[in-house]
Design an enzyme around this catalytic site. Structure first.
Site, mmCIF file in Angstrom:
data_model
loop_
_atom_site.group_PDB
_atom_site.id
_atom_site.type_symbol
_atom_site.label_atom_id
_atom_site.label_comp_id
_atom_site.label_asym_id
_atom_site.label_seq_id
_atom_site.Cartn_x
_atom_site.Cartn_y
_atom_site.Cartn_z
ATOM 1 N NE ARG A 23 20.430 72.993 -12.602
ATOM 2 C CZ ARG A 23 21.404 72.471 -13.333
ATOM 3 N NH1 ARG A 23 21.840 71.264 -13.101
ATOM 4 N NH2 ARG A 23 21.941 73.177 -14.308
ATOM 5 C CD GLN A 50 50.621 77.801 1.038
ATOM 6 O OE1 GLN A 50 51.807 77.540 1.063
ATOM 7 N NE2 GLN A 50 50.095 78.724 1.804
ATOM 8 C CG ASP A 51 44.499 76.260 -3.835
ATOM 9 O OD1 ASP A 51 45.294 76.945 -4.496
ATOM 10 O OD2 ASP A 51 43.620 75.555 -4.361
ATOM 11 N NE ARG A 62 41.676 88.000 7.404
ATOM 12 C CZ ARG A 62 42.017 87.074 8.316
ATOM 13 N NH1 ARG A 62 43.278 86.743 8.475
ATOM 14 N NH2 ARG A 62 41.094 86.498 9.049
ATOM 15 C CG HIS A 65 50.187 90.884 4.596
ATOM 16 N ND1 HIS A 65 49.001 90.218 4.819
ATOM 17 C CD2 HIS A 65 50.434 91.577 5.728
ATOM 18 C CE1 HIS A 65 48.566 90.486 6.032
ATOM 19 N NE2 HIS A 65 49.410 91.320 6.604
ATOM 20 C CE LYS A 74 49.507 87.567 -2.602
ATOM 21 N NZ LYS A 74 49.370 87.862 -1.200
ATOM 22 C CG HIS A 121 46.643 90.867 -1.528
ATOM 23 N ND1 HIS A 121 46.204 89.975 -0.571
ATOM 24 C CD2 HIS A 121 45.587 91.110 -2.337
ATOM 25 C CE1 HIS A 121 44.934 89.686 -0.816
ATOM 26 N NE2 HIS A 121 44.543 90.358 -1.876
ATOM 27 C CE1 TYR A 134 44.785 86.210 0.541
ATOM 28 C CE2 TYR A 134 43.736 84.407 1.720
ATOM 29 C CZ TYR A 134 44.036 85.754 1.613
ATOM 30 O OH TYR A 134 43.577 86.620 2.560
ATOM 31 C CG ASP A 145 56.249 87.372 5.948
ATOM 32 O OD1 ASP A 145 56.136 86.704 4.900
ATOM 33 O OD2 ASP A 145 55.807 86.994 7.055
ATOM 34 C CG ASP A 170 48.065 92.985 9.144
ATOM 35 O OD1 ASP A 170 49.161 92.460 8.853
ATOM 36 O OD2 ASP A 170 46.975 92.543 8.727
#
Length: 184
Positions: A23, A50-51, A62, A65, A74, A121, A134, A145, A170
């Site tokens: 399957r 938070q997701d 990306r 950060h 995370k 990251h 995340y 930040d 970035d």
């Protein structure tokens, strides 16, 4: 699910063990009891609030950060496609301060990372599209930040593909030397 210590201090690699049959497959992507046992503090898994999910085209980078203050923990995984995920230790006093480590995360092996507070990251998408999920332990606060350019020579990340699209934010990120000044 196996949980193993990565080379960078406090970083864990979580590797599910999927059940595969005709399957497709079924896998557990997170187990709070195993995670809390590895961390050594019962209830740590409950701190994730938070997701989030990003979708990136091939070669997009990306990062890099992070968060100031008390940082941000995370869990990171690639739900679709593949990425080279990179962490940089920005914790003064850490035995691996200033070092980076790279991991391939994909939708086949299902490995994911626990990233403790104080690390930068980022990732590069290796497939036509890549979805990265995340799970974060506190709401985003833009005033905390931290960022370092993805191509800073003092960090020395060896991205596998030429850089694709990189956001203006970035591209304008400071250098590792700038971040060291801010961290002191």
């Amino acid at each position: 699910m196996r949980i193993e210590q990565a080379r960078l201090a406090g970083v864990a690699v979580l590797t599910p063990e999927p059940f595969r049959d005709d399957r497709g497959l079924f896998t557990r992507t997170f187990d709070a009891n195993l995670f809390d046992e590895w961390i050594g503090v019962p209830g740590t898994s409950a701190s994730f609030v938070q997701d989030s999910q990003s979708r990136s085209a091939k070669a997009v980078i990306r990062g890099m950060h992070g968060r100031g203050g008390r940082g941000e923990a995370k869990l990171v995984r690639c739900a679709h496609g593949a990425v080279l995920d990179v962490l940089v230790d920005a914790r003064p006093g850490s035995p691996t301060f200033g070092e980076h480590e790279a991991f391939t995360l994909d939708d086949n092996a299902f490995r994911h990372l626990y990233v403790p507070p104080g690390l930068l990251h980022g990732f590069q998408a290796l497939t036509d599209t890549a979805d990265v999920c995340y799970r974060i332990d506190r709401p985003h606060d833009a005033s905390e930040d931290l960022a370092v350019r993805y191509d800073d020579p003092d960090v020395g990340i060896d991205w596998p593909l030429p850089a694709g699209v990189v956001s203006a934010r970035d591209s304008a990120a400071g250098s590792w030397a700038d971040l060291l000044t801010r961290l002191r």
